[in-house]
Design a protein around this motif. Structure first.
Motif, mmCIF file in Angstrom:
data_model
loop_
_atom_site.group_PDB
_atom_site.id
_atom_site.type_symbol
_atom_site.label_atom_id
_atom_site.label_comp_id
_atom_site.label_asym_id
_atom_site.label_seq_id
_atom_site.Cartn_x
_atom_site.Cartn_y
_atom_site.Cartn_z
ATOM 1 N N ARG A 378 0.825 -1.201 0.000
ATOM 2 C CA ARG A 378 0.000 0.000 0.000
ATOM 3 C C ARG A 378 0.868 1.263 0.000
ATOM 4 N N GLU A 434 -8.420 0.860 -2.574
ATOM 5 C CA GLU A 434 -7.703 -0.391 -2.819
ATOM 6 C C GLU A 434 -8.447 -1.292 -3.802
ATOM 7 N N PRO A 476 -8.158 -5.347 -7.430
ATOM 8 C CA PRO A 476 -7.353 -4.235 -6.937
ATOM 9 C C PRO A 476 -7.231 -3.136 -7.999
ATOM 10 N N ARG A 558 1.622 -7.526 -7.071
ATOM 11 C CA ARG A 558 0.309 -7.350 -6.465
ATOM 12 C C ARG A 558 -0.570 -8.580 -6.678
ATOM 13 N N TYR A 562 -2.093 -10.347 -3.432
ATOM 14 C CA TYR A 562 -3.526 -10.439 -3.176
ATOM 15 C C TYR A 562 -4.084 -11.838 -3.408
#
Length: 608
Positions: A378, A434, A476, A558, A562
């Motif tokens: 983040r 997000e 995302p 990412r 995730y």
């Protein structure tokens, strides 16, 4: 004088502790489990396999019986066809018609039948002879004296008249026990199929030998053709009483010629004969006996081997157990769950306590590391967004928009609005930036492509395909747009002439997953460049100096962050490219958003 008193029956704590050791518990427990498993498995396997073997044997017997019945019908059909052709021969029809009209048949006319009969016998050698009789039972061929009612029983003549041209089987020839007789009425076609005479065939008994062609195995099966009187009609010899007993017996298992057989009985409606298929009982039960022996032998060998292995295993476990406890106190690797089982053995109780303590520390450490990874991701995204001053950027774009609208530049004003929305999407608001839906992410991609159209003009064409079922899938933010940016930067701009971008989001072949594809018609990459790109995605050095966006490496990170956990983990980016054929970048995501999405939304709902 001192008296020595001994207490009998008291427990011996020392001896009891020696028996209550981990080694003995493992040994006895393994032995009992092995015996139970072997017993249950043995009974189950024996029952199932013996059932299958019996069914296979019964099916084999039934199949043999059906094949034998089919072969018998085929043999009977051949005889029926031959006699029908002979009965309908013009010469035979004419001679019987002359007899019926009272005209005397000459010797030469009767002699002419010899050539006709010989031709049919040459076609089927098993037919020993054909006999032709007139309607009043006189023998017309062969040329000798004879009468039909003296040759066979009158009931067969009556049956032939009742059947009106169909074949009637008589049985064993009274004059030749190696032959069988069959008779049919000859119908005169020129007299409205009235009775003109009789045609009788004498067939060798070996013609009905059904056993050899059908056996095809060493099972020892016997196939017998028997009439209702218990007389064997096919080749071979058997006692009349024994065959009659087989016919009358209602049992499936019978004794015949000092052997035990499984009997299957079929009846031929054409001949009214019985077909007996006898299979030795030993053939049916042979597999079961072998199975029983194999199970007993394998069970005994398995028990002995398991006893030895259990003893060795219990010894190997108890000897290093103290060293294992000390090592586990220092261990802080892996993700484990506490063991709540209560044990009575001292070694295992100490081991369980140490293990649970280690699990507590390890889970805390894993949670901290995970939160740091999410925070780092983040932070990187925030750093990218913070590179642009939001207030200055939005105010400047609004000023451009007003100025262009005042000057009538509506197209450029629309581009500025698209750019403003693009940056608002990228920067967003804290706490809500997000996760978005696939539909919202593709709106961002459309705005980006519209802006690129202003710069590239006719050099850029694009198409977006979105399945309605995929529009609401959570994803995302900025997961697809960097891939499109990469396609324009390295595909369209590096191509001479018009370039095309194709974005497609559709259901995946994997249940509960969505498929995302970004494709361009650029110059593509060589195998070496593609391998280097995969190295970059794995954490190696970058292979390109063009562009400063999030890039494929950040998208790959990412995706793994995730969607990298659990049994249904994503495979990350899949890149397919060849020189001159463009580049395809493909990846899949779960429709439920993955574990990270669920955890974050549970946290938000909990805070609310």
């Amino acid at each position: 004088m001192e008296t020595l008193t001994v207490k009998v029956g008291m427990p011996m704590p020392g001896k009891f502790k020696e028996l209550n050791t981990l080694r003995n518990q493992i040994f006895i427990g393994f032995l009992l489990v092995m015996l139970v498993i072997l017993g249950v498995a043995g009974v189950f396997v024996y029952g199932k396999v013996s059932y299958l073997l019996k069914n296979n044997a019964e099916r084999h017997i039934q199949q043999t019986a059906v094949q034998a019945s089919g072969r018998l019908d085929a043999l009977i059909g051949q005889i029926d066809s031959l006699m029908e052709q002979a009965a309908n021969h013009p010469t035979v029809q004419q001679l019987l018609l002359n007899e019926l009209d009272g005209k005397t048949v000459s010797f030469n006319q009767r002699q002419s039948l010899l050539q006709i009969v010989s031709s049919y016998q040459a076609y089927m050698p098993s037919v020993g002879s054909l006999e032709l009789y007139t309607a009043d039972y006189r023998l017309l061929f062969p040329i000798k004296e004879g009468s039909l009612n003296k040759r066979i029983d009158s009931r067969y003549i009556t049956e032939a008249n009742r059947q009106k041209g169909r074949l009637v089987w008589i049985g064993v020839d009274p004059l030749d026990d190696q032959s069988l007789l069959a008779i049919r009425q000859v119908s005169l076609m020129d007299r409205w199929f009235s009775r003109g005479g009789y045609l009788m065939a004498r067939i060798q008994r070996s013609y009905f030998q059904l056993g050899d062609p059908l056996s095809g195995s060493d099972s020892g099966e016997s196939i017998l053709l028997v009439d209702d009187a218990g007389q064997l009609l096919g080749s071979g010899e058997a006692e009349h009483g024994a065959l009659l007993g087989l016919l009358d017996s209602k049992e499936q298992t019978v004794n015949f010629m000092e052997k035990e057989y499984v009997k299957v009985k079929l009846r031929s409606e054409k001949t009214r004969w019985n077909l007996l298929v006898l299979t030795p009982v030993s053939y049916v039960t042979e597999g079961i006996s072998v199975l029983r022996t194999v199970l007993l032998a394998s069970g005994g060998i398995g028990t002995v081997l398991f006893l030895i292995m259990s003893f060795l295993l219990s010894t190997m476990i108890t000897r290093p157990i103290i060293h294992l406890i000390r090592a586990m106190r220092k261990s802080r690797l892996g993700v484990l769950t506490p063991n709540s089982e209560v044990v009575s053995t001292m070694e295992l109780r100490e081991l369980n306590y140490t293990y649970n303590d280690m699990v507590t520390h390890m889970n805390e450490l894993i949670q901290v590391v995970y939160e740091k990874e999410v925070l780092q991701s983040r932070t990187e995204l925030k750093a990218l967004q913070a590179q642009i001053n939001p207030h200055f950027l939005f105010n400047t774009l609004e000023a451009f928009n007003w100025s262009l609208e005042e000057k009538g530049e509506e197209e450029l004003a629309g581009r500025v609005v698209a750019m403003s929305r693009l940056f608002r999407y990228i920067i967003g608001s804290s706490g809500q930036d997000e996760w978005v839906t696939v539909g919202e992410e593709l709106e961002q991609v459309k705005r980006y492509l519209q802006i690129m159209e202003m710069r590239l003009g006719e050099r850029l064409t694009w198409e977006i395909e979105l399945s309605p079922t995929e529009a609401a899938v959570p994803v995302p933010k900025l997961l697809i747009q960097p891939i499109v940016e990469n396609a324009i930067l390295h595909g369209v701009e590096s191509r001479i002439g018009a370039g095309a971008i194709h974005v497609r989001i559709s259901p995946s072949v994997r249940e509960g997953w969505s498929s995302i594809l970004v494709q361009d018609n650029g110059p593509g990459m060589s195998a070496e460049t593609l391998a280097a790109l995969y190295g970059t995605l794995a954490g190696g050095p970058s292979i390109s100096t063009k562009g400063t966006g999030v890039g494929l490496f950040n998208v790959q990170r990412r995706l793994r962050l995730y969607y990298g956990g659990g049994d249904g983990r994503t495979d990350g980016l899949t890149i397919d490219s060849k020189p001159g054929e463009g580049t395809r970048i493909f990846f899949e995501i779960p429709r439920n958003g993955g574990k990270t999405y669920e955890n974050e939304h549970q946290d938000h709902s909990g805070r609310g």
